[in-house]
Motif scaffolding. Structure first.
Motif, PDB file in Angstrom:
ATOM      1  N   ILE A 334       0.780  -1.181  -0.236  1.00 44.09           N
ATOM      2  CA  ILE A 334       0.051   0.134   0.126  1.00 44.09           C
ATOM      3  C   ILE A 334       0.873   1.236  -0.094  1.00 44.09           C
ATOM      4  CG2 ILE A 334      -0.337   0.202   2.483  1.00 44.09           C
ATOM      5  CD1 ILE A 334      -3.024   0.754  -0.050  1.00 44.09           C
ATOM      6  N   THR A 335       2.087   1.256   0.751  1.00 43.74           N
ATOM      7  CA  THR A 335       2.891   2.355   0.832  1.00 43.74           C
ATOM      8  C   THR A 335       3.206   2.711  -0.851  1.00 43.74           C
ATOM      9  OG1 THR A 335       3.511   1.767   2.875  1.00 43.74           O
ATOM     10  CG2 THR A 335       4.898   3.300   1.414  1.00 43.74           C
ATOM     11  N   THR A 408       9.188   7.470   8.024  1.00 41.41           N
ATOM     12  CA  THR A 408       9.336   6.137   8.374  1.00 41.41           C
ATOM     13  C   THR A 408       8.020   5.593   8.627  1.00 41.41           C
ATOM     14  OG1 THR A 408       9.919   4.687  10.137  1.00 41.41           O
ATOM     15  CG2 THR A 408       9.951   6.669  10.518  1.00 41.41           C
ATOM     16  N   VAL A 409       7.951   4.207   7.878  1.00 37.75           N
ATOM     17  CA  VAL A 409       6.310   3.691   7.877  1.00 37.75           C
ATOM     18  C   VAL A 409       6.433   2.186   8.084  1.00 37.75           C
ATOM     19  CG1 VAL A 409       6.628   3.415   5.587  1.00 37.75           C
ATOM     20  CG2 VAL A 409       4.442   3.851   6.641  1.00 37.75           C
ATOM     21  N   GLY A 410       5.682   1.489   8.865  1.00 35.79           N
ATOM     22  CA  GLY A 410       5.582  -0.046   8.596  1.00 35.79           C
ATOM     23  C   GLY A 410       5.681  -0.732   9.958  1.00 35.79           C
ATOM     24  N   GLU A 411       6.409  -0.063  10.883  1.00 32.88           N
ATOM     25  CA  GLU A 411       6.487  -0.786  12.135  1.00 32.88           C
ATOM     26  C   GLU A 411       7.113   0.253  13.061  1.00 32.88           C
ATOM     27  OE1 GLU A 411       9.550  -3.643  12.082  1.00 32.88           O
ATOM     28  OE2 GLU A 411      10.284  -3.000  10.316  1.00 32.88           O
ATOM     29  N   PRO A 412       6.582  -0.122  14.277  1.00 32.84           N
ATOM     30  CA  PRO A 412       7.274   0.738  15.318  1.00 32.84           C
ATOM     31  C   PRO A 412       8.807   0.876  14.970  1.00 32.84           C
ATOM     32  CG  PRO A 412       5.826  -0.641  16.324  1.00 32.84           C
ATOM     33  CD  PRO A 412       6.007  -1.349  15.100  1.00 32.84           C
ATOM     34  N   ASP A 434       7.166  10.045  11.326  1.00 31.13           N
ATOM     35  CA  ASP A 434       6.986   8.721  11.667  1.00 31.13           C
ATOM     36  C   ASP A 434       5.433   8.474  11.338  1.00 31.13           C
ATOM     37  OD1 ASP A 434       6.472   6.041  12.489  1.00 31.13           O
ATOM     38  OD2 ASP A 434       7.424   6.222  14.298  1.00 31.13           O
ATOM     39  N   THR A 435       5.251   7.817  10.096  1.00 30.38           N
ATOM     40  CA  THR A 435       3.540   7.789   9.818  1.00 30.38           C
ATOM     41  C   THR A 435       3.220   6.504  10.066  1.00 30.38           C
ATOM     42  OG1 THR A 435       4.330   7.159   7.564  1.00 30.38           O
ATOM     43  CG2 THR A 435       4.146   9.411   7.598  1.00 30.38           C
ATOM     44  N   TRP A 436       2.180   6.442  10.893  1.00 33.24           N
ATOM     45  CA  TRP A 436       1.411   5.298  11.468  1.00 33.24           C
ATOM     46  C   TRP A 436       0.090   4.934  10.550  1.00 33.24           C
ATOM     47  CZ3 TRP A 436      -3.336   5.417  13.975  1.00 33.24           C
ATOM     48  CH2 TRP A 436      -3.897   3.809  14.144  1.00 33.24           C
ATOM     49  N   TRP A 437      -0.096   3.708   9.860  1.00 35.27           N
ATOM     50  CA  TRP A 437      -1.337   3.693   9.028  1.00 35.27           C
ATOM     51  C   TRP A 437      -1.364   2.346   8.552  1.00 35.27           C
ATOM     52  CZ3 TRP A 437      -1.156   3.605   3.299  1.00 35.27           C
ATOM     53  CH2 TRP A 437       0.074   3.688   2.824  1.00 35.27           C
ATOM     54  N   MET A 438      -2.250   1.783   7.663  1.00 38.44           N
ATOM     55  CA  MET A 438      -2.303   0.577   7.245  1.00 38.44           C
ATOM     56  C   MET A 438      -3.129   0.488   5.819  1.00 38.44           C
ATOM     57  SD  MET A 438      -4.801  -0.234  10.289  1.00 38.44           S
ATOM     58  CE  MET A 438      -3.368   0.588  11.148  1.00 38.44           C
ATOM     59  N   THR A 439      -2.852  -0.827   5.328  1.00 38.19           N
ATOM     60  CA  THR A 439      -3.558  -1.122   3.897  1.00 38.19           C
ATOM     61  C   THR A 439      -4.843  -0.413   3.788  1.00 38.19           C
ATOM     62  OG1 THR A 439      -1.892  -3.034   3.815  1.00 38.19           O
ATOM     63  CG2 THR A 439      -3.987  -2.608   2.118  1.00 38.19           C
ATOM     64  N   ASP A 535      -4.254  -2.324  16.099  1.00 38.53           N
ATOM     65  CA  ASP A 535      -3.039  -2.069  16.749  1.00 38.53           C
ATOM     66  C   ASP A 535      -3.414  -1.879  18.187  1.00 38.53           C
ATOM     67  OD1 ASP A 535      -0.917  -2.437  14.949  1.00 38.53           O
ATOM     68  OD2 ASP A 535      -1.336  -0.660  14.006  1.00 38.53           O
ATOM     69  N   ILE A 547       2.793   3.137  18.949  1.00 36.96           N
ATOM     70  CA  ILE A 547       2.049   2.038  18.415  1.00 36.96           C
ATOM     71  C   ILE A 547       2.882   0.876  19.007  1.00 36.96           C
ATOM     72  CG2 ILE A 547       1.325   0.902  16.297  1.00 36.96           C
ATOM     73  CD1 ILE A 547      -0.018   3.778  16.798  1.00 36.96           C
ATOM     74  N   ARG A 550       0.441  -4.834  16.309  1.00 45.39           N
ATOM     75  CA  ARG A 550      -0.713  -5.534  16.046  1.00 45.39           C
ATOM     76  C   ARG A 550      -1.305  -6.146  17.518  1.00 45.39           C
ATOM     77  NH1 ARG A 550      -3.333  -3.931  11.720  1.00 45.39           N
ATOM     78  NH2 ARG A 550      -4.662  -5.653  11.952  1.00 45.39           N
TER      79      ARG A 550
HETATM   80  C1  WTA Z   1       2.391  -1.217  11.483  1.00 44.76           C
HETATM   81  C2  WTA Z   1       1.679  -0.429   5.942  1.00 44.76           C
HETATM   82  C3  WTA Z   1       4.264   1.603  14.026  1.00 44.76           C
HETATM   83  C4  WTA Z   1       0.889  -1.131  12.186  1.00 44.76           C
HETATM   84  C5  WTA Z   1       1.480   1.153   5.839  1.00 44.76           C
HETATM   85  C6  WTA Z   1      -0.050  -1.351  11.267  1.00 44.76           C
HETATM   86  C7  WTA Z   1       3.152   0.706  12.073  1.00 44.76           C
HETATM   87  C8  WTA Z   1       0.382  -2.329  10.240  1.00 44.76           C
HETATM   88  C9  WTA Z   1       3.536   2.229  11.461  1.00 44.76           C
HETATM   89  C10 WTA Z   1       0.161  -2.132   8.784  1.00 44.76           C
HETATM   90  C11 WTA Z   1       4.286   2.900  12.346  1.00 44.76           C
HETATM   91  C12 WTA Z   1       2.681   0.800  10.102  1.00 44.76           C
HETATM   92  N1  WTA Z   1       4.806   2.635  13.455  1.00 44.76           N
HETATM   93  N2  WTA Z   1       3.555   0.643  13.379  1.00 44.76           N
HETATM   94  N3  WTA Z   1       4.779   4.473  11.779  1.00 44.76           N
HETATM   95  N4  WTA Z   1       2.983   1.991  10.355  1.00 44.76           N
HETATM   96  N5  WTA Z   1       2.716   0.155  11.320  1.00 44.76           N
HETATM   97  O1  WTA Z   1      -0.992  -2.693   6.191  1.00 44.76           O
HETATM   98  O2  WTA Z   1       1.068  -2.279  12.875  1.00 44.76           O
HETATM   99  O3  WTA Z   1       1.216  -3.193   5.587  1.00 44.76           O
HETATM  100  O4  WTA Z   1      -1.385  -2.009  11.846  1.00 44.76           O
HETATM  101  O5  WTA Z   1       0.353  -0.985   5.910  1.00 44.76           O
HETATM  102  O6  WTA Z   1       1.872  -1.749  10.251  1.00 44.76           O
HETATM  103  O7  WTA Z   1       0.800  -2.589   7.776  1.00 44.76           O
HETATM  104  P1  WTA Z   1       0.397  -2.521   6.281  1.00 44.76           P
END
Ligand code: WTA
Length: 701
Positions: A334-335, A408-412, A434-439, A535, A547, A550
């Motif tokens: 998705i990113t 930065t994206v995807g995990e903490p 630090d961008t937190w989001w998901m698909t 999360d 965050i 999950r």
């Molecule tokens: C995690 C990716 C901490 C989180 C964009 C989420 C993050 C899952 C962060 C979604 C962040 C994504 N800090 N955790 N900045 N960004 N996550 O769907 O657990 O591949 O629920 O989307 O990645 O992963 P997805």
């Protein structure tokens, strides 16, 4: 439970205390220079996006797009929680990402493609050329009989033909479903079946870690798998990695396989009018893992999604047309969809696309690319940051690039890795978001607006404008800020980037995201439908969210929840450690206890001393409750092709179970090595079922 005042006590530690043990970090401020040039620097923007101004506040986002016909309703809630944004409007994503820029930017680069072999030259695609190529491919797809609403599966690597194909689909209103190129043929096949695609678009080969991968072989497996599941594929369209020449050994299947590069000759110079689609028409599907084994086809719609990624690319990524922006993610996730293709192009960005592995042929590669192309916005994931740090901690210093901002994206991200990113990669000049989001959410949720908020390592920040976050406990009570308690992070309101549904499974959509906190399934009021993100999170007194991962990655030790990321972060405070992964292990007395796997930095020798210090670090940073049962020093972590650590595999090993099929991993060999180390030479693994929480542990990764 909450009696303890001394966090170092063995069991008398409350969840609250555990949650705050990832020590509060110092803020870093964005530079004045960055602030002065930023697209969004007015803190009063948040006044325009308060809940009482919802949903009309998002008209500002829709206004960043070009509509063929204006919409009549901002948000239609009549089929809640299947939100429809910008209803009555007519729009096309391909037009917004390409055509509308021609007047001003026709000869500016839209993409600069960097092949993995350093001996090959970059490929620059201007907006004019993108327009020409998208039109020709759209004409070709139309010529094959594809039309608005059809689904097409793409299984492509990071080559320019991927975004070109996506935009060609978008032009016709054909719903694309891009499957990450590193997924297996079988994984692709099951997605073809689920989306009922009759056309698969792929590539003959691509470079990865110095090897020209024969990718077409996967298409044959995918088609066979889909057929077994009951879905026929009429055509496999194959892009050549080198036009006019074959890069793979897998033969074509007569009557089914078509080389796009050959067929395209018939469409030279052809133009296709972009289809004026309803604002709420579907744009694409993106399959994502959930709590069951069946991936869900997350459906995004054209008007809302495009408005959201356009606005967040402008305000959060701070993309200006004269920037050189590089997101090192893969478009297969998705990113890449949101922040390599749709968002940046809608903003007339110049976007760098790199084919290969960041550390190929060495850990200086990204910085060489950045220096040579003048990249000034850089976007990557913590896993890449850790890897680059492990292999080349001093490499960034050797190159004369300058980033104004980084994402930065995807995990903490552990504060320690964040600091290296800030100090070394960003040279203390670049603002970090630090961008937190998901698909499911289409675009950023929790983030700073980089010219407005200070940064805090390890916390994503407050929220993007118009995103109203709430943390609920298991019973649905709000968890207050500064309480130190963790809970399920939810969004109170819909926003334009939110998914529309799970393809073909309305019930699963409602159940997964709203089942827990919706109290009135018949309600048409958006206030009754908080979106559960999946999360765990905690909100500090300053409003910033951290965050924890999950909800299924949380280890419950003696009734206390421990965020695995917190333990890993503690391990990383030991300077010799490059990577750490924590898994839950069944324990007679405590229910679950964490086990720790660590990889050392190059040149560091494994020793009992390091193990002792990892244990000590956990005790000191979190408390004795986090004391790992075992610490294993491993040569490398089992990883997916996208670089995420497979904690699930480690959890199986730690729990004396069979590891299952690991052939899709990037490094399957290391699994047996670790298994022997932990379980002994002779297989002791049983096939006995794991308790559900451990079996599901890490599944979403
Ligand atoms: C995690 C990716 C901490 C989180 C964009 C989420 C993050 C899952 C962060 C979604 C962040 C994504 N800090 N955790 N900045 N960004 N996550 O769907 O657990 O591949 O629920 O989307 O990645 O992963 P997805």
């Amino acid at each position: 439970m909450a009696r303890a005042t001394n966090p170092n006590e063995l069991t008398d530690v409350s969840e609250a205390q555990i949650a705050v043990h990832w020590r509060e970090e110092e803020y870093e401020q964005p530079s004045e220079k960055f602030k002065a040039q930023a697209n969004m620097r007015d803190p009063r923007v948040f006044d325009r996006f308060t809940t009482d101004k919802f949903p009309d506040c998002f008209k500002e986002y829709a206004a960043m797009l070009t509509w063929f016909e204006p919409y009549k309703t901002v948000l239609d809630t009549s089929d809640a929680p299947f939100w429809k944004w910008f209803v009555g409007g007519k729009i096309n994503a391909s037009y917004n990402c390409v055509d509308r820029h021609l007047d001003t930017y026709r000869s500016k680069a839209a993409f600069i493609f960097v092949p993995e072999p350093e001996s090959e030259r970059d490929v620059v695609i201007t907006y004019q050329e993108l327009y020409d190529r998208v039109n020709e491919v759209a004409a070709l797809l139309k010529g094959l009989g594809l039309k608005t609403g059809d689904r097409v599966t793409l299984h492509m690597p990071m080559i320019p033909e991927l975004p070109i194909t996506m935009l060609a689909c978008a032009r016709l209103g054909v719903i694309h479903s891009q499957v990450f190129g590193g997924f297996s043929g079988q994984a692709c096949g099951s997605r073809i079946h689920d989306s009922r695609s009759r056309v698969l678009i792929t590539t003959d080969g691509y470079w990865r870690n110095g090897t020209l991968v024969d990718h077409k072989a996967n298409a044959d497996i995918a088609v066979r798998t889909a057929k077994e599941l009951g879905q026929d594929v009429d055509n496999v369209l194959i892009w050549q990695r080198y036009s006019g020449k074959s890069s793979g050994k897998t033969p074509l299947v007569a009557g089914r396989d078509v080389i796009i590069n050959d067929l395209l000759k018939q469409y030279k110079g052809k133009k296709v009018e972009p289809v004026a689609l309803p604002g709420e028409a579907p744009l694409f599907l993106m399959y994502s893992s959930g709590t069951t084994g069946k991936p869900k086809g997350v459906q995004h719609g054209v008007g809302g999604y495009l408005a959201y990624v356009t606005a967040t690319s402008k305000w959060i990524l701070d993309i200006h047309p004269d920037d050189v922006y590089w997101c090192m993610a893969d478009i297969g996730w998705i990113t890449g969809h949101s922040y390599i293709v749709y968002g940046p192009l809608a903003n007339a960005a110049t976007s760098v696309m790199y084919e290969g592995v960041p550390t190929f042929p060495d850990a200086g590669r990204p910085w060489r690319i950045a220096e040579r192309l003048g990249v000034n916005i850089f976007h990557t994931a913590p896993t890449a940051i850790r890897m680059l740090r492990k292999l080349g901690p001093e490499e960034p210093r050797k190159y004369k690039y300058h980033f104004k901002s980084m994402t930065t994206v995807g995990e903490p991200i552990e504060p320690e890795a964040w600091r290296w990113y800030f100090d070394e990669v960003g040279k203390r000049e670049a603002a970090i978001t630090d961008t937190w989001w998901m698909t499911e959410t289409g675009g950023f949720l929790g983030t700073t607006v980089p010219a407005i908020h200070p940064m805090k390592p390890g916390s994503c920040g407050p929220a993007a404008p118009g995103i109203h976050i709430v943390i609920y406990d298991e019973t649905g009570k709000e968890v207050g800020k500064g309480s130190g308690r963790a809970g399920n992070i939810c969004i109170r309101n819909p926003w334009p980037g939110i998914m529309q549904t799970i393809w073909g499974d309305r019930d699963r959509y409602v159940k997964t995201y709203f089942g827990k906190y919706n109290k009135n399934p018949r309600s048409k009021d958006w206030r009754d439908w908080p979106f559960m993100c999946g999360d765990g999170a905690v909100q500090a007194a300053d409003g910033y969210y951290r965050i924890l991962g999950r909800v299924d990655d949380v280890i419950n030790v003696a009734g206390h929840r421990l965020g695995t990321k917190e333990i890993e972060s503690a391990c990383l405070t030991v300077p010799e450690i490059a990577e750490a992964a924590v898994v839950p292990v069944q324990d007679e007395l405590k229910g679950r206890v964490p086990e720790v796997y660590i990889a050392l930095k190059p040149g560091v020798k494994a020793s009992q001393d390091v193990i002792d210090r990892v244990i000590k670090a956990n005790e000191e940073v979190i408390g004795k409750i986090a004391r790992p049962k075992h610490v294993y020093i491993v040569p490398d972590m089992p990883k997916t092709r996208s670089g995420k650590i497979m904690r699930r595999v480690l959890a199986s090993i730690s729990n004396r179970r069979d590891v299952g099929d690991v052939t899709t991993l990037a490094n399957p060999d290391v699994v047996e090595h670790i298994r022997t180390m932990v379980q002994g030479k002779d297989p002791v693994a049983t096939k006995a079922e794991l308790p559900e929480d451990i079996a599901k542990f890490g599944q979403v990764e």
